[in-house]
Design a protein around this motif. Structure first.
Motif, PDB file in Angstrom:
ATOM      1  N   GLU A 375      28.539 -47.643 -24.995  1.00 16.51           N
ATOM      2  CA  GLU A 375      29.155 -47.026 -23.815  1.00 16.51           C
ATOM      3  C   GLU A 375      30.674 -47.044 -23.939  1.00 16.51           C
ATOM      4  O   GLU A 375      31.350 -46.071 -23.599  1.00 16.51           O
ATOM      5  N   ALA A 376      31.226 -48.146 -24.461  1.00 19.30           N
ATOM      6  CA  ALA A 376      32.676 -48.229 -24.663  1.00 19.30           C
ATOM      7  C   ALA A 376      33.134 -47.161 -25.660  1.00 19.30           C
ATOM      8  O   ALA A 376      34.171 -46.514 -25.447  1.00 19.30           O
ATOM      9  N   ILE A 377      32.380 -46.987 -26.731  1.00 20.58           N
ATOM     10  CA  ILE A 377      32.720 -45.955 -27.721  1.00 20.58           C
ATOM     11  C   ILE A 377      32.723 -44.577 -27.071  1.00 20.58           C
ATOM     12  O   ILE A 377      33.636 -43.756 -27.294  1.00 20.58           O
ATOM     13  N   ALA A 378      31.698 -44.314 -26.263  1.00 22.02           N
ATOM     14  CA  ALA A 378      31.600 -43.006 -25.608  1.00 22.02           C
ATOM     15  C   ALA A 378      32.780 -42.759 -24.679  1.00 22.02           C
ATOM     16  O   ALA A 378      33.256 -41.627 -24.552  1.00 22.02           O
ATOM     17  N   ARG A 379      33.275 -43.804 -24.046  1.00 20.91           N
ATOM     18  CA  ARG A 379      34.379 -43.635 -23.098  1.00 20.91           C
ATOM     19  C   ARG A 379      35.695 -43.262 -23.797  1.00 20.91           C
ATOM     20  O   ARG A 379      36.545 -42.595 -23.193  1.00 20.91           O
TER      21      ARG A 379
END
Length: 381
Positions: A375-379
């Motif tokens: 999720e952090a990567i996607a953000r």
């Protein structure tokens, strides 16, 4: 108005204690914060450890004061652990002292050996507690440089150029936090020789040996190290038991007796059930370490992707439960992490909290599940 002690003017509240209040306020206001900051394992301890703790609660001695030196079987388990993992042989009666975590050990060692005005060699970057405790006991922190160019290990030649006449203790931490660097046998040999030449107590803080590290090492393996060295270790990271607060101090019996004088005046022994659980943890087979590191390997691969998405660079050979990453040229650490928190709702600590040589770096913790890291990567993409 009652004034606080002057020693409190020398230190500030621990960074994570202060910063996490800010993060918690953001979370309370509805912000979906991803916390990749603290190295607090999110995985469960070994199953046998939990069941042993539960079973111990009905023991007749479970709720009494315990020995300041811990249960004899806990000390036996600790020296067996060192024998099996490091090929280091110690006496369970005189050369190991259970601690309520390594942070306690830093305070106890400092109180046992430092007088006002004594100097202490402290790594920069390094664990902030080394410096804060030194100040609290009214000794003098003397920072020595760790740099990426030198592999994040001490430059002995530069240290020799200093006036070392007032230095009493030198803190080292390998595998290193925050950088993940390891110290080779040759480096440890040189450090032991340096400590002997200058009559310095060399203390290695060693809680990360078994996390993503194929070659665990103790400074007590070095011939003659016991003459000038102490080593702290912990079950917090290796067995996912950070909240249990169990550490250990190993080394020369006379030095440990001095530390015990301090410790015995500051606590009344470790809870019985926690000691019994720690004994079981220290008995774990090699499969425990393999399965634990399989999880961390998967997380680290994703964290590398996150670091790359943020245009950071890093050392793929580093070990431990963090990724220490260099920011793009000219980017300041604290400005970067504040922007990341504001725009992407991701919290990571700036390298500057570990010392001035941490400027231009940030640290990612591997203590979050893969879906959170994804999720952090996607953000940020």
């Amino acid at each position: 108005m009652i004034e606080v002690a002057k020693r409190l003017q020398t230190v500030e509240e621990y960074y994570f204690s202060k910063k996490l209040r800010e993060v918690n306020v953001l979370m309370a206001s509805g912000k979906p914060i991803i916390n990749l900051g603290i190295g607090s394992p999110d995985l469960a301890p070994p199953t046998k450890v939990i069941s042993t703790l539960v079973e111990s609660l009905s023991h007749s001695n479970a709720h009494k004061y315990q020995s300041y030196q811990g249960l004899p079987e806990l000390r036996e388990a600790m020296v067996s652990f060192y024998r099996d993992q490091f090929n280091v042989y110690l006496s369970p009666t005189t050369e190991v002292l259970p601690l309520m975590g390594s942070k306690e050990g830093i305070m106890h060692i400092s109180m046992a050996f430092l007088n006002e005005g004594d100097e202490v060699l402290i790594p920069n970057p390094g664990y902030p507690t080394y410096a804060s405790v030194t100040k609290l006991v009214e000794a003098v922190p003397v920072f020595y440089d760790l740099t990426e160019e030198n592999g994040w290990v001490p430059d002995i030649e530069k240290l020799e150029e200093r006036d070392l006449s007032k230095v009493k203790i030198m803190w080292i931490n390998y595998p290193n936090m925050p950088t993940g660097a390891v110290a080779s046998e040759a480096v440890l040999i040189r450090l032991v020789a340096f400590a002997k030449r200058h009559n310095i107590l060399l203390v290695n803080d060693n809680p990360y040996s078994f996390i993503l590290n194929e070659n665990p090492r103790s400074i007590l393996e070095i011939p003659g190290a016991k003459e000038v060295c102490l080593e702290m270790n912990s079950i917090s990271k290796t067995f996912n038991m950070a909240g249990w607060r169990v550490g250990m101090l190993m080394g020369n019996s006379e030095r440990l007796s001095h530390v015990l004088k301090v410790k015995s005046n500051m606590d009344s022994g470790m809870f019985y059930g926690i000691q019994k659980g720690a004994i079981e943890a220290l008995k774990c087979s090699k499969m425990w370490y393999v399965s634990l590191n399989d999880v961390y390997k998967e997380r680290r691969e994703l964290m590398w992707k996150l670091a790359e998405a943020l245009n950071c660079t890093f050392d793929r050979k580093a070990v431990g439960m963090f990724v220490w990453a260099r920011l793009p040229e000219g980017v300041k650490s604290e400005a970067f992490i504040d922007l990341l928190l504001k725009e992407n709702h991701i919290f990571i600590p700036p390298g500057t909290i570990f010392g001035s040589n941490g400027e231009g770096y940030v640290r990612f913790s591997l203590c979050s599940p893969t879906d959170v890291i994804e999720e952090a990567i996607a953000r940020v993409k």
